[in-house]
Design a protein around this motif. Structure first.
Motif, PDB file in Angstrom:
ATOM      1  N   HIS A   5       0.837  -1.196   0.000  1.00 22.55           N
ATOM      2  CA  HIS A   5       0.000   0.000   0.000  1.00 22.55           C
ATOM      3  C   HIS A   5       0.873   1.247   0.000  1.00 22.55           C
ATOM      4  CE1 HIS A   5      -3.492   2.481   0.734  1.00 22.55           C
ATOM      5  NE2 HIS A   5      -2.818   3.064   1.710  1.00 22.55           N
ATOM      6  N   THR A   9       0.679   4.091  -2.859  1.00 26.62           N
ATOM      7  CA  THR A   9       0.225   5.442  -2.547  1.00 26.62           C
ATOM      8  C   THR A   9       1.389   6.416  -2.434  1.00 26.62           C
ATOM      9  OG1 THR A   9       0.215   4.907  -0.202  1.00 26.62           O
ATOM     10  CG2 THR A   9      -1.861   4.673  -1.392  1.00 26.62           C
ATOM     11  N   GLY A  27     -10.582  11.536 -16.021  1.00 28.04           N
ATOM     12  CA  GLY A  27     -11.656  11.518 -15.035  1.00 28.04           C
ATOM     13  C   GLY A  27     -12.841  10.693 -15.486  1.00 28.04           C
ATOM     14  N   LYS A  30     -13.333   4.889 -14.931  1.00 31.50           N
ATOM     15  CA  LYS A  30     -13.728   4.455 -13.595  1.00 31.50           C
ATOM     16  C   LYS A  30     -12.571   3.754 -12.903  1.00 31.50           C
ATOM     17  CE  LYS A  30     -17.982   5.768 -14.306  1.00 31.50           C
ATOM     18  NZ  LYS A  30     -17.988   7.166 -14.643  1.00 31.50           N
ATOM     19  N   ARG A  31     -11.600   4.515 -12.486  1.00 31.51           N
ATOM     20  CA  ARG A  31     -10.424   3.970 -11.806  1.00 31.51           C
ATOM     21  C   ARG A  31     -10.209   4.781 -10.543  1.00 31.51           C
ATOM     22  NH1 ARG A  31      -7.752  -0.727 -13.804  1.00 31.51           N
ATOM     23  NH2 ARG A  31      -7.869  -0.694 -16.053  1.00 31.51           N
ATOM     24  N   ASP A  32      -9.751   4.109  -9.509  1.00 30.32           N
ATOM     25  CA  ASP A  32      -9.449   4.830  -8.281  1.00 30.32           C
ATOM     26  C   ASP A  32      -7.951   4.871  -8.031  1.00 30.32           C
ATOM     27  OD1 ASP A  32      -9.085   2.207  -7.710  1.00 30.32           O
ATOM     28  OD2 ASP A  32     -10.230   2.210  -5.844  1.00 30.32           O
ATOM     29  N   VAL A  33      -7.172   4.699  -9.087  1.00 33.91           N
ATOM     30  CA  VAL A  33      -5.720   4.785  -8.957  1.00 33.91           C
ATOM     31  C   VAL A  33      -5.213   5.895  -9.863  1.00 33.91           C
ATOM     32  CG1 VAL A  33      -5.429   2.352  -8.373  1.00 33.91           C
ATOM     33  CG2 VAL A  33      -5.343   3.057 -10.752  1.00 33.91           C
ATOM     34  N   PRO A  34      -4.082   6.494  -9.497  1.00 37.18           N
ATOM     35  CA  PRO A  34      -3.534   7.551 -10.354  1.00 37.18           C
ATOM     36  C   PRO A  34      -3.094   7.000 -11.703  1.00 37.18           C
ATOM     37  CG  PRO A  34      -2.336   7.378  -8.263  1.00 37.18           C
ATOM     38  CD  PRO A  34      -3.285   6.226  -8.326  1.00 37.18           C
TER      39      PRO A  34
END
Ligand code: FE2
Length: 146
Positions: A5, A9, A27, A30-34
């Motif tokens: 993690h 991060t 944007g 639908k991804r929650d990672v950079p």
């Protein structure tokens, strides 16, 4: 916070700042990672930025091949602990194909056969996901559809 993690991060967060990645269209994904790249100025960027080989002009509705490779600019490690897990190909803001890889024997390179039905300009983008360094985007590749 475990090591994995922290790596995702901490290092990826720093990478976003260093690379100044502000892809506004990302944007939509639908991804929650950079998302990193495209970057072919640093060795790290060269290792991760996907390369797209596609025709400049295609006929609407006809199938054509697109090759995507991570490691084209500089070889990426391919070990059990560090490898490219997947590649995906997008036409404009639509994901149209993807491939998954296993470490060591699976090279992060794929040939997709796709078609574009609407005449005009289309933009291809590819994403490559490294299990340690995260999600990287290619340079956009413009295609003329006639
Ligand atoms: Fe990596």
């Amino acid at each position: 916070m475990n090591r994995r993690h922290f790596l995702k991060t901490g290092i990826l967060g720093a990478g976003t700042i260093l690379l100044g990645n502000t892809l506004s269209w990302a944007g939509e994904i639908k991804r929650d990672v950079p998302i990193f790249g495209p970057d072919t100025k640093t060795v790290g960027g060269k290792k991760h930025t996907p390369f797209i080989k596609a025709p400049k002009k295609v006929k609407a509705g006809e199938w054509f091949d697109v090759e995507v490779e991570v490691g084209h600019y500089h070889p990426h490690p391919n070990t059990k602990k560090h490898f490219i897990e997947s590649i995906s190909l997008w036409i404009d803001k639509l994901e149209v194909a993807s491939a998954k890889f296993k470490p060591v024997q699976g090279a992060p390179k794929a040939r997709f056969t796709i078609r574009i039905n609407k005449p005009g300009k289309a933009t291809l983008r590819a994403f490559g996901y490294c299990n340690i360094h995260g999600l990287w985007v290619s340079f956009p590749t413009e295609i003329e559809v006639v």
